[in-house]
Motif scaffolding. Structure first.
Motif, PDB file in Angstrom:
ATOM      1  N   ASP A 116      -3.373  10.674  -1.376  1.00 35.60           N
ATOM      2  CA  ASP A 116      -4.504  10.412  -2.277  1.00 35.60           C
ATOM      3  C   ASP A 116      -4.066  10.704  -3.697  1.00 35.60           C
ATOM      4  N   PRO A 170       0.836  -1.202   0.000  1.00 30.40           N
ATOM      5  CA  PRO A 170       0.000   0.000   0.000  1.00 30.40           C
ATOM      6  C   PRO A 170       0.870   1.252   0.000  1.00 30.40           C
ATOM      7  N   GLY A 184      -3.231   4.073  -4.419  1.00 33.29           N
ATOM      8  CA  GLY A 184      -3.366   3.173  -3.272  1.00 33.29           C
ATOM      9  C   GLY A 184      -2.317   2.086  -3.155  1.00 33.29           C
ATOM     10  N   THR A 185      -1.951   1.408  -4.236  1.00 31.91           N
ATOM     11  CA  THR A 185      -0.996   0.291  -4.118  1.00 31.91           C
ATOM     12  C   THR A 185       0.028   0.392  -5.231  1.00 31.91           C
TER      13      THR A 185
END
Lengths: 117, 292
Positions: free
Chosen positions: B103, B99, B107-108
């Motif tokens: 923002d 992760p 996310g990953t």
């Protein structure tokens, strides 16, 4: 003034040397410094020994000079020297000293507590 | 005809040592049971060497000639592949998804586990000379003095419990000695002690019936230190565990061991008082003359 003399049959305690701690009987005198000595009941072979390492005890045996070991042994056992020696204060002090040296730490603690009682 | 000598063949193929013991009756029973299953596997006795010796260490035929003579082209064995089809060889994982913060970043990320080296030295690293017998600490040989056996009363010489008499339990994996007061007697908990800084007395407590929990190892006793100084210099001192707290597990372990040990100590008169006392030297007492 002197009560213990070097004579034939005198039992002596050996204070130092290879036979330290044993009893012997004086069988004969060789010269000014040495004696012929024998300890049949204490494990000392018949041999010459200097007077310096001998300490005279109160015990005397009766046998003629240069008597052979068998005679010394007979006289020794007749007088029961080993038991008499163990009953003397001298021997008891020696034994106490040995025991004290062998005391373990736990024994020392127990003695300390016992003395305090 | 090959079956007619079952007494020799069937047991001999398995155990060449048992060939000629002359036991025909029991030997006949064996091949009768075995021959049913093994009729197809007629493995004969081992052949003598097909490579005559010319001189010691030198054979007549070369490696390739021997290959042909022994007909190894016909005799290729592989181990049976059982359940490999079912299991399908597991390759080690090559990538992992981790992760990622922030923002609008998705996310990953997919990250390789084993990466290519980021630097190649201009000269190759020289080959190291062979060394012999250099073992890591975990494989060192641990020794224990003959005077120290389980149940021995030891006198600690260093540390905050110096001078105290303590009961030895066992030697741990690193060689340190596991020792206990017991706590009720002299406030020494289950603790490690170093063999060299200890006097072994000749007083022994019978500990043969005492069961020491298996989880008391070096890792259990090792000091724990936090190592995450993310802050700068000012705030480090708060996070470090200065105050040692006794965990509940230590208390319960202490109770478990001590109850057994105390029972044994009570059997010996005056031993409890002895363990309560401390050791000291005084005038005229010389350690080399003392018998412990």
């Amino acid at each position: 003034v002197f009560k213990r003399f070097v004579e034939i049959g005198r039992i002596a305690f050996i204070s130092f040397g290879p036979h330290a701690g044993k009893l012997v009987a004086i069988v004969d005198v060789i010269d000014q410094n040495r004696a012929l000595v024998d300890g049949p009941c204490s494990g000392v072979r018949r041999q010459a020994m200097p007077f310096k390492c001998m300490q005279l005890t109160d015990f005397v045996l009766k046998f003629p000079h240069s008597a052979r070991q068998k005679c010394v042994r007979l006289a020794w056992e007749k007088e029961n020297i080993n038991e008499k020696w163990a009953a003397t204060r001298w021997a008891k002090k020696i034994e106490a000293r040995e025991k004290k040296a062998k005391m373990t730490d736990f024994d020392r603690y127990k003695v300390m507590k016992a003395k305090k009682m | 005809a090959g079956e007619k000598k079952p007494g020799e063949k069937a047991p001999s193929e398995k155990k060449p040592g048992k060939k000629k013991t002359g036991e025909k009756k029991p030997a006949e029973q064996k091949p009768i049971q075995k021959a049913v299953g093994e009729k197809k596997k007629k493995i004969k006795k081992h052949h003598a060497s097909r490579n005559p010796v010319l001189a010691r260490g030198i054979g007549r035929y070369s490696r390739s000639a021997m290959y042909a003579r022994k007909a190894l082209y016909k005799r290729k064995y592989t181990a049976p592949e059982t359940k490999i089809e079912k299991k399908k060889k597991e390759k080690p994982r090559a990538t992992i998804t981790k992760p990622v913060g922030g923002d609008k970043n998705g996310g990953t990320r997919v990250v390789k586990i084993r990466k290519m080296p980021r630097y190649y030295p201009t000269e190759d690293v020289p080959r190291k000379l062979l060394s012999h017998g250099k073992k890591p600490f975990s494989q060192h040989k641990r020794s224990l003095r003959a005077s120290i056996t389980p149940g021995t009363v030891l006198i600690l010489l260093t540390g905050r419990h110096r001078g105290k008499r303590v009961v030895f339990l066992k030697q741990l994996g690193t060689g340190l000695l596991l020792v206990t007061g017991p706590l009720a007697i002299n406030r020494v908990p289950l603790r490690r002690a170093h063999q060299k800084f200890v006097i072994a007395t000749s007083t022994k407590v019978d500990i043969s019936g005492v069961k020491i929990p298996k989880h008391l190892t070096d890792a259990y006793f090792k000091k724990k230190r936090l190592r995450k100084p993310k802050h700068q210099e000012g705030e480090i001192f708060d996070t470090e565990k200065e105050k040692y707290e006794i965990t509940e597990q230590r208390k319960s372990d202490q109770k478990a061991v001590d109850s057994q040990v105390l029972a044994q100590i009570k059997k010996v008169p005056q031993l409890r008082g002895y363990l309560r006392s401390t050791f000291g030297l005084s005038n005229g007492v010389y350690p080399h003359k003392l018998v412990f």
